[in-house]
Structures are given as C-alpha cells and as structure tokens.
Design a protein around this motif. Structure first.
Motif, PDB file in Angstrom:
ATOM      1  N   GLU A  90       0.820  -1.202   0.000  1.00 56.79           N
ATOM      2  CA  GLU A  90       0.000   0.000   0.000  1.00 56.79           C
ATOM      3  C   GLU A  90       0.859   1.259   0.000  1.00 56.79           C
ATOM      4  N   SER A  91       2.029   1.173   0.646  1.00 58.07           N
ATOM      5  CA  SER A  91       2.870   2.364   0.768  1.00 58.07           C
ATOM      6  C   SER A  91       3.553   2.737  -0.543  1.00 58.07           C
ATOM      7  N   LEU A  92       3.526   1.829  -1.539  1.00 58.11           N
ATOM      8  CA  LEU A  92       4.157   2.147  -2.818  1.00 58.11           C
ATOM      9  C   LEU A  92       3.537   3.390  -3.455  1.00 58.11           C
ATOM     10  N   HIS A  93       2.257   3.603  -3.221  1.00 53.98           N
ATOM     11  CA  HIS A  93       1.610   4.782  -3.798  1.00 53.98           C
ATOM     12  C   HIS A  93       2.183   6.076  -3.221  1.00 53.98           C
ATOM     13  N   LYS A  94       2.796   5.984  -2.025  1.00 57.48           N
ATOM     14  CA  LYS A  94       3.413   7.177  -1.455  1.00 57.48           C
ATOM     15  C   LYS A  94       4.649   7.604  -2.257  1.00 57.48           C
ATOM     16  N   VAL A  95       5.293   6.626  -2.916  1.00 57.79           N
ATOM     17  CA  VAL A  95       6.422   6.968  -3.796  1.00 57.79           C
ATOM     18  C   VAL A  95       5.921   7.814  -4.957  1.00 57.79           C
ATOM     19  N   LEU A  96       4.758   7.453  -5.494  1.00 61.69           N
ATOM     20  CA  LEU A  96       4.182   8.244  -6.580  1.00 61.69           C
ATOM     21  C   LEU A  96       3.839   9.648  -6.095  1.00 61.69           C
ATOM     22  N   GLU A  97       3.359   9.761  -4.866  1.00 63.96           N
ATOM     23  CA  GLU A  97       3.030  11.068  -4.313  1.00 63.96           C
ATOM     24  C   GLU A  97       4.274  11.927  -4.175  1.00 63.96           C
ATOM     25  N   ARG A  98       5.375  11.294  -3.793  1.00 69.08           N
ATOM     26  CA  ARG A  98       6.584  12.059  -3.497  1.00 69.08           C
ATOM     27  C   ARG A  98       7.416  12.364  -4.730  1.00 69.08           C
ATOM     28  N   CYS A  99       7.429  11.482  -5.734  1.00 67.90           N
ATOM     29  CA  CYS A  99       8.375  11.604  -6.842  1.00 67.90           C
ATOM     30  C   CYS A  99       7.667  11.980  -8.141  1.00 67.90           C
TER      31      CYS A  99
END
Length: 312
Positions: A90-99
């Motif tokens: 689930e936390s992989l989407h946070k990479v999209l948010e950040r990068c």
C-alpha cells in the motif's frame, strides 16, 4: 488527483552541435547512428534524464525516484526503502506522491523482492535527427591520470557529431494519469522544466552544444484522441554542401499546421514555445485555433513549481 485529464501529444525539437547527443556504451560511446541511413538516434531515457537531473539539482533527490543517491547507483528496492519507512504494498503509492518523475514516466518498484510496475502517462519514442549526420574526425584523447598499473595516461576516442537537429514525439495518456496520480499542474511543470533542463543540463564536456528549438503540446478534448507521430508532418531539407549549423537546414511546418487546422475541433488547448530561430512557426500555429493557443512557459514561480513537486 484531478478528474478528467485528457490526452496530449508532444513535439520536441532541439539541436546538438559538435557534441555527443547520446553515446552508446556498447560501441565505444559513439553517437547512436542508424548505419543504414546515417540518422542520429537518441533514447527516450536520455531525454528523461535531463528532466530528472534538473529536478535533483534544483529541488533535491527526494523528489525523483530514478536517480543516483550521493553519486551512487541504488537498486529499486533500496530506493523504495530510502523513500519509505513502512514497507508494504500500500505504501508504494506514497512513492508516486513524493516523486514527480514516477507520476509522469511511471516506475517499477520492488518491495520484499516483488516487483510492481506503474506505467507512466507521459511516454516518448526514441528521438531521431531530421537529416543525415556526420561524425567528427576527432583524434584520440589522452587523460593525464594514469591507472594504478599503467604508467601512461588512458587513451580514448572523443566521438561527436558535427550537427544534429533532433525531434522527439511524446504522448500523454489521460487514463494512465489516474493510475500514477499525475495532475494537470504536474504536466504544466513538465512543460516548463523540460525546456529549462535542455538549456541547463547539457553543460558536461560531451553534451555542451545542445539547445532547445521547439516544444509543442496539443491537448485534446478527450482521452481517446491521438493523431500519431507529429514528426511526419515536418519537412527538413539540406541547403548547402554540408550541415554544420541550424542555418544549413530549410524547415517547413506547413503540413503540421494543415493537420492542426483539420483537427482543431478535437483540440482543447495548444501550447507552444520556440527559440528565436523557429519563432516564425508561432503565427501560423496560433492562427489554427487562436482562442485555444497559449505561449509557454506557464506563469509559475519557483515557489509554485516546488509546491507542485512537493504536493504541498
């Protein structure tokens, strides 16, 4: 994420003068050239690298997924660990948010040895020169620094092309934007910074001599319209005996303008930025649909661009 992002198509033209636009590491770092046609080739990876490096240098490496960290290569799993503490799918989407590069170009992320790919909405074909190119007859160069064993300096070849006018074609998928969370503001930042990156980043010894000439983004009314490679509408002819400079080429955009005119009903916005040499393109392009035309860059301050990149 915004609702209703639609498709766009991108035409990008830049020049490479007395430099190496994209060396092939499997061929002595020679410029990539089709041996049958002598057409210069540049990978989409090289183009995206300019954008990523500019973001890293100006705003920091925390906003780019595909980058070296402190000058060192890292694996996809290591990069995810650096960006996130809580490692779960689930936390992989946070990479999209950040990068921002992951939101634009997509990314393959690995967590607990399981790769997961996100296809980016912004994709480019390989670039190619609009004409045949010649490789410069450069002699061998010698580094003054010898290796640990060798007494004398290292000898290598310095491969360059005399001149290359390179065109890239890109597509922005409105539907894939929903997957990575790319926003309209992300796209505006890309419009501005890909040009700036091509001005600022090619300042290494092998790349200096590259300069942008034209960036056009045609935004459509829906997520189903694609006209296809826009480079096929541009006619470039050699003027003199050899091509050594922009002025040695005759460039005709009439067919591109005719196609814009024929498809103006499916276009919602038309963005354009040109160099002084190609400023003559603006008037006929604008005449196709003046109410939809906008001259780039977008009016965004550095603080506003940083806020878009940071998602603050």
């Amino acid at each position: 994420m915004e609702e209703g992002l639609t498709n766009s198509e991108i035409l990008l033209i830049y020049e490479a003068k007395m430099c190496n636009p994209n060396g092939d590491p499997d061929a002595e770092n020679k410029p990539r050239i089709d041996p049958k046609t002598n057409i210069n080739l540049v990978t989409d990876v090289r183009l995206k690298r300019f954008f990523r490096d500019y973001i890293v240098e100006k705003f920091g490496e925390n906003y780019v997924y595909v980058t070296k960290i402190a000058g060192e290569n890292v694996t996809a799993e290591e990069r995810v660990k650096m960006l996130l503490r809580n490692l779960d799918e689930e936390s992989l989407h946070k990479v999209l948010e950040r990068c921002i590069d992951a939101r634009l170009f997509g990314a393959t992320m690995t967590i607990k040895e399981k790769p997961k790919s996100f296809i980016g909405p912004v994709q480019f074909t390989w670039g190619f020169s609009f004409h045949k190119v010649e490789v410069m007859d450069t002699s061998a160069i010698t580094s003054v620094f010898s290796g640990a064993v060798e007494k004398y300096g290292t000898i290598g070849r310095d491969w360059r092309v005399y001149y290359s006018l390179i065109g890239f074609y890109g597509v922005v998928s409105g539907r894939r934007a929903k997957v990575t969370g790319m926003s309209q503001n992300d796209l505006k930042v890309f419009d501005n910074l890909i040009w700036k990156a091509l001005e600022v980043q090619p300042t290494t010894r092998s790349k200096i001599g590259e300069r942008p000439h034209l960036y056009m983004r045609i935004e459509y009314k829906d997520a189903d319209t694609v006209l296809g490679d826009l480079r096929r509408f541009i006619v470039v002819n050699q003027k003199g005996e050899a091509i050594r400079d922009f002025k040695d080429l005759d460039i005709n955009f009439n067919e591109l303008v005719n196609n814009l005119e024929r498809n103006k009903d499916v276009i919602s916005k038309l963005y354009l930025r040109t160099s002084e040499e190609l400023s003559f393109v603006e008037k006929p392009v604008k005449s196709c649909c003046p109410e939809k035309f906008s001259k780039l860059p977008h009016e965004l301050t550095d603080a506003e661009i940083k806020a878009v990149i940071e998602r603050t």
